[in-house]
Design a protein around this motif. Structure first.
Motif, short mmCIF file in Angstrom:
data_model
loop_
_atom_site.label_atom_id
_atom_site.label_comp_id
_atom_site.label_asym_id
_atom_site.label_seq_id
_atom_site.Cartn_x
_atom_site.Cartn_y
_atom_site.Cartn_z
N VAL A 86 -4.50 -1.47 4.18
CA VAL A 86 -5.36 -2.57 3.74
C VAL A 86 -6.56 -2.01 2.96
O VAL A 86 -6.90 -2.50 1.88
CB VAL A 86 -5.83 -3.42 4.94
CG1 VAL A 86 -6.93 -4.38 4.55
CG2 VAL A 86 -4.65 -4.15 5.57
N LEU A 87 -7.20 -0.99 3.49
CA LEU A 87 -8.37 -0.40 2.83
C LEU A 87 -7.99 0.25 1.50
O LEU A 87 -8.75 0.17 0.53
CB LEU A 87 -9.05 0.60 3.76
CG LEU A 87 -9.56 0.02 5.08
CD1 LEU A 87 -10.22 1.10 5.92
CD2 LEU A 87 -10.47 -1.17 4.89
N ASP A 88 -6.81 0.87 1.45
CA ASP A 88 -6.33 1.45 0.18
C ASP A 88 -6.18 0.37 -0.88
O ASP A 88 -6.44 0.60 -2.06
CB ASP A 88 -5.00 2.17 0.37
CG ASP A 88 -5.15 3.51 1.07
OD1 ASP A 88 -6.30 3.98 1.24
OD2 ASP A 88 -4.11 4.08 1.46
N GLU A 89 -5.73 -0.81 -0.46
CA GLU A 89 -5.59 -1.93 -1.41
C GLU A 89 -6.94 -2.26 -2.04
O GLU A 89 -7.05 -2.43 -3.25
CB GLU A 89 -5.03 -3.15 -0.66
CG GLU A 89 -4.84 -4.37 -1.52
CD GLU A 89 -4.32 -5.54 -0.70
OE1 GLU A 89 -4.56 -6.68 -1.13
OE2 GLU A 89 -3.69 -5.34 0.35
N TRP A 90 -8.00 -2.32 -1.23
CA TRP A 90 -9.34 -2.59 -1.75
C TRP A 90 -9.77 -1.48 -2.72
O TRP A 90 -10.24 -1.75 -3.82
CB TRP A 90 -10.36 -2.70 -0.62
CG TRP A 90 -11.78 -2.76 -1.10
CD1 TRP A 90 -12.62 -1.71 -1.32
CD2 TRP A 90 -12.49 -3.93 -1.48
NE1 TRP A 90 -13.83 -2.14 -1.79
CE2 TRP A 90 -13.78 -3.52 -1.90
CE3 TRP A 90 -12.19 -5.28 -1.50
CZ2 TRP A 90 -14.75 -4.41 -2.34
CZ3 TRP A 90 -13.17 -6.18 -1.92
CH2 TRP A 90 -14.43 -5.73 -2.34
N ASN A 91 -9.61 -0.25 -2.30
CA ASN A 91 -10.04 0.89 -3.13
C ASN A 91 -9.27 0.96 -4.45
O ASN A 91 -9.82 1.36 -5.47
CB ASN A 91 -9.89 2.20 -2.37
CG ASN A 91 -10.92 2.35 -1.28
OD1 ASN A 91 -12.04 1.87 -1.39
ND2 ASN A 91 -10.54 2.99 -0.19
#
Length: 160
Positions: A86-91
């Protein structure tokens, strides 16, 4: 006709409008934005919001102004691979805030965001105030995105 390159600052010294930011200036900026703040035990200036805490630091040695936000969601280590996706998607899809997970000493996983700006040549007060306001807004925007995205992925996390 070619465009002129921007002129570089004079090497004779800083411009009169340029300031060397410190935590007192940051407190003034937060007061002007009508945002209450506090000092933590590590000397950071912080603000508390319903779902996160944001801490500002000014590192004189490295000449960096930074904001680090800790969000009020706790996850187990077992949730970390899905959380990192999920955090990779934001980044991958946004700029401005770098987000990542961190594992506390007790084994719980938290979410952190960071923004930073070099201040070695000084900045104008307006630039400093605008960066601070933008970072506050970005922390809130990320929290809204995160809440929606975690719900979609089935990762609720434990509240603070």
């Amino acid at each position: 006709m070619e465009a002129e390159p921007p002129s570089s600052p004079s090497s004779s010294g800083p411009h009169a409008c340029v300031v060397r930011p410190d935590l007192e200036l940051l407190e003034d900026v937060l007061d002007q934005l009508e945002i209450s703040s506090f000092r933590d035990s590590r000397g950071r200036l912080g603000t508390r919001w319903p779902c996160f805490s944001l801490f500002f630091t000014i590192d004189d040695q490295d000449d960096v102004f930074s904001a680090r936000t800790i969000y009020d969601h706790f996850f187990s280590v077992d949730d970390k691979p899905e959380l990192c996706a999920v955090l990779d998607e934001w980044n991958r899809d946004t700029t401005g805030l770098k987000v990542y997970s961190a594992t506390d000493d007790d084994g719980s996983v938290i979410i952190v965001s960071e923004a930073m700006m070099r201040i070695d040549g000084g900045v104008t007060r307006e630039q400093f105030a605008a960066s601070t306001a933008i970072w506050l807004g970005n922390a809130g925007s990320f929290h809204l995105w995160l809440t929606q995205r975690l719900s979609l992925s089935g990762l609720a996390g434990e509240p603070f």
